[in-house]
Design an enzyme around this catalytic site. Structure first.
Site, PDB file in Angstrom:
ATOM      1  N   HIS A  41       0.548   3.529   6.093  1.00 14.23           N
ATOM      2  CA  HIS A  41       1.178   4.641   5.351  1.00 14.23           C
ATOM      3  C   HIS A  41       1.833   4.150   4.045  1.00 14.23           C
ATOM      4  O   HIS A  41       2.877   4.669   3.636  1.00 14.23           O
ATOM      5  CB  HIS A  41       2.182   5.367   6.249  1.00 14.23           C
ATOM      6  CG  HIS A  41       3.306   4.514   6.769  1.00 14.23           C
ATOM      7  ND1 HIS A  41       3.883   4.691   8.013  1.00 14.23           N
ATOM      8  CD2 HIS A  41       3.966   3.462   6.215  1.00 14.23           C
ATOM      9  CE1 HIS A  41       4.846   3.808   8.168  1.00 14.23           C
ATOM     10  NE2 HIS A  41       4.927   3.051   7.093  1.00 14.23           N
TER      11      HIS A  41
ATOM     12  N   HIS B  58      11.974   5.534   6.506  1.00 11.74           N
ATOM     13  CA  HIS B  58      12.327   4.277   5.835  1.00 11.74           C
ATOM     14  C   HIS B  58      13.651   4.462   5.104  1.00 11.74           C
ATOM     15  O   HIS B  58      13.703   4.434   3.873  1.00 11.74           O
ATOM     16  CB  HIS B  58      11.235   3.869   4.851  1.00 11.74           C
ATOM     17  CG  HIS B  58       9.876   3.690   5.461  1.00 11.74           C
ATOM     18  ND1 HIS B  58       9.074   4.728   5.859  1.00 11.74           N
ATOM     19  CD2 HIS B  58       9.167   2.566   5.729  1.00 11.74           C
ATOM     20  CE1 HIS B  58       7.937   4.265   6.351  1.00 11.74           C
ATOM     21  NE2 HIS B  58       7.968   2.957   6.280  1.00 11.74           N
TER      22      HIS B  58
ATOM     23  N   HIS C 114       1.875  -6.814   7.516  1.00 11.95           N
ATOM     24  CA  HIS C 114       2.548  -6.876   6.215  1.00 11.95           C
ATOM     25  C   HIS C 114       3.988  -7.334   6.362  1.00 11.95           C
ATOM     26  O   HIS C 114       4.637  -7.063   7.363  1.00 11.95           O
ATOM     27  CB  HIS C 114       2.462  -5.578   5.420  1.00 11.95           C
ATOM     28  CG  HIS C 114       3.129  -4.330   5.962  1.00 11.95           C
ATOM     29  ND1 HIS C 114       2.875  -3.804   7.198  1.00 11.95           N
ATOM     30  CD2 HIS C 114       4.013  -3.478   5.379  1.00 11.95           C
ATOM     31  CE1 HIS C 114       3.563  -2.676   7.359  1.00 11.95           C
ATOM     32  NE2 HIS C 114       4.282  -2.464   6.265  1.00 11.95           N
TER      33      HIS C 114
ATOM     34  N   GLU D 199       5.675  -2.117  12.722  1.00 11.93           N
ATOM     35  CA  GLU D 199       5.344  -0.683  12.682  1.00 11.93           C
ATOM     36  C   GLU D 199       4.190  -0.357  13.634  1.00 11.93           C
ATOM     37  O   GLU D 199       4.046   0.790  14.071  1.00 11.93           O
ATOM     38  CB  GLU D 199       4.961  -0.260  11.259  1.00 11.93           C
ATOM     39  CG  GLU D 199       6.142  -0.241  10.296  1.00 11.93           C
ATOM     40  CD  GLU D 199       5.772   0.221   8.879  1.00 11.93           C
ATOM     41  OE1 GLU D 199       6.681   0.614   8.153  1.00 11.93           O
ATOM     42  OE2 GLU D 199       4.575   0.170   8.491  1.00 11.93           O
TER      43      GLU D 199
HETATM   44  C1  DHB Z   1       4.544  -0.944   1.836  1.00 11.37           C
HETATM   45  C2  DHB Z   1       4.106  -0.672   3.131  1.00 11.37           C
HETATM   46  C3  DHB Z   1       4.876   0.097   4.003  1.00 11.37           C
HETATM   47  O1  DHB Z   1       4.519   0.371   5.295  1.00 11.37           O
HETATM   48  C4  DHB Z   1       6.059   0.647   3.580  1.00 11.37           C
HETATM   49  O2  DHB Z   1       6.741   1.447   4.404  1.00 11.37           O
HETATM   50  C5  DHB Z   1       6.521   0.379   2.280  1.00 11.37           C
HETATM   51  C6  DHB Z   1       5.749  -0.413   1.424  1.00 11.37           C
HETATM   52  C7  DHB Z   1       3.719  -1.740   0.883  1.00 11.37           C
HETATM   53  O3  DHB Z   1       2.749  -2.376   1.293  1.00 11.37           O
HETATM   54  O4  DHB Z   1       4.040  -1.731  -0.315  1.00 11.37           O
HETATM   55 FE    FE Z   2       6.237   1.543   6.410  1.00 14.15          FE
END
Ligand code: DHB
Ligand code: FE
Length: 280
Positions: free
Chosen positions: A12, A59, A193, A240
């Site tokens: 997302h 977030h 990530h 997540e």
């Molecule tokens: C990114 C990914 C995320 O899941 C998020 O909540 C905020 C930023 C990203 O890859 O930039």
């Molecule tokens: Fe996220």
């Protein structure tokens, strides 16, 4: 009777929403990322779901360190779009399904899952970016949405197994709702990530691939995966992915894969997407 007909999971990433909103989705950086969602956009048109139970994490948009619900359900008639710093995304208001949401809240709470009830909620990229990926840029979203917000931002997040069990409880709730509704459940976030610290930018393709495989091949293994493995292998924000297990748990013991997409780069995140249907 209402029934869950499919499960969808997707990353997302907020920059994906910004790319669409700013007309950049055909640029070389973004085009291959969006191409992997075309199958699902076409498929959604054939499926015509009435409601999406959309599992996502806030977030620090609606909640902050003052209130941190582990599992919360949006029971309002509609949900505004959160301002995450650049103004609210230019997407339609999200219409809820208050009757189904209250029914799920009642069923899950009496089933011993202590959900927080949200009568007012502004939804952020965790919820709106998946809607954009699946439905594009319509004047109105073609589905009603029941948001399920999960804390994966502040330690401790719920365990994968608890998420799975909540998915099962949500499925029981949906099955006991008398109205004929075609319901999908979506899990969002991930894949690997890490947005901060010395390991920022971490991507782990082999680990992500196995996670996608295990959604249909080794669900038991996913259920018992400890938090520390997500952190070590998929980065701090890879946690997540526990939200995908709420979606998977709601589909029952067996599930069949209909489509998948995995793409790097997408901002700082390995973009992952899968469509599942419950085994007959
Ligand atoms: C990114 C990914 C995320 O899941 C998020 O909540 C905020 C930023 C990203 O890859 O930039
Ligand atoms: Fe996220």
């Amino acid at each position: 009777m209402a029934r869950i007909t499919a499960g969808v999971a997707t990353s997302h990433v907020p920059a994906v929403g910004a790319a669409l909103d700013n007309g950049k989705s055909h640029e070389p950086y973004w085009a291959p990322l969006f191409a992997g969602y075309q199958w699902t956009k076409d498929w959604e048109e054939t499926q015509q779901p009435d409601v999406v139970i959309l599992v996502y994490n806030d977030h620090a948009s609606a909640f902050d360190m003052n209130i941190i619900p582990t599992f919360a359900i949006g029971c309002a008639e509609e949900f505004g779009i959160a301002d995450e710093g650049w103004g609210p995304r230019p997407v339609p208001i999200v219409k809820g399904h208050a009757e189904l949401a209250w029914h799920i809240a009642q069923s899950c709470i009496l089933d011993e899952f202590d959900m927080t009830i949200l009568n007012r909620l502004e939804v952020d990229h965790g919820l709106t970016v998946p809607l954009s990926l699946m439905f594009g840029q319509p004047g109105q979203w073609p589905v009603r949405v029941v948001p399920i917000a999960v804390n994966v931002v502040t330690y401790p997040p719920p365990s994968g197994n608890r998420c799975w069990l909540l998915g099962e409880a949500i499925a029981r709730a949906v099955e006991s709702f008398p109205e004929d509704l075609n319901v999908q459940i979506w899990g969002t976030g991930g894949m690997s990530h890490q947005l901060q610290g010395p390991r920022a930018g971490l991507i782990n393709k082999p680990w992500d691939m196995k996670f996608l495989d295990d959604l249909t091949r080794d669900a038991e293994g996913l259920r018992t995966k400890p938090h520390i493995e997500y952190l070590r292998e998929a980065g701090s924000e890879g946690i997540e992915l526990v939200m995908w297990l709420i979606m998977r748990g709601a589909l029952g013991r067996g599930a069949r894969e209909l489509h998948r997409h995995y793409h790097v780069p997408g901002s700082n995140t390995a973009i992952g997407h899968i469509v599942l249907e419950p085994a007959a």
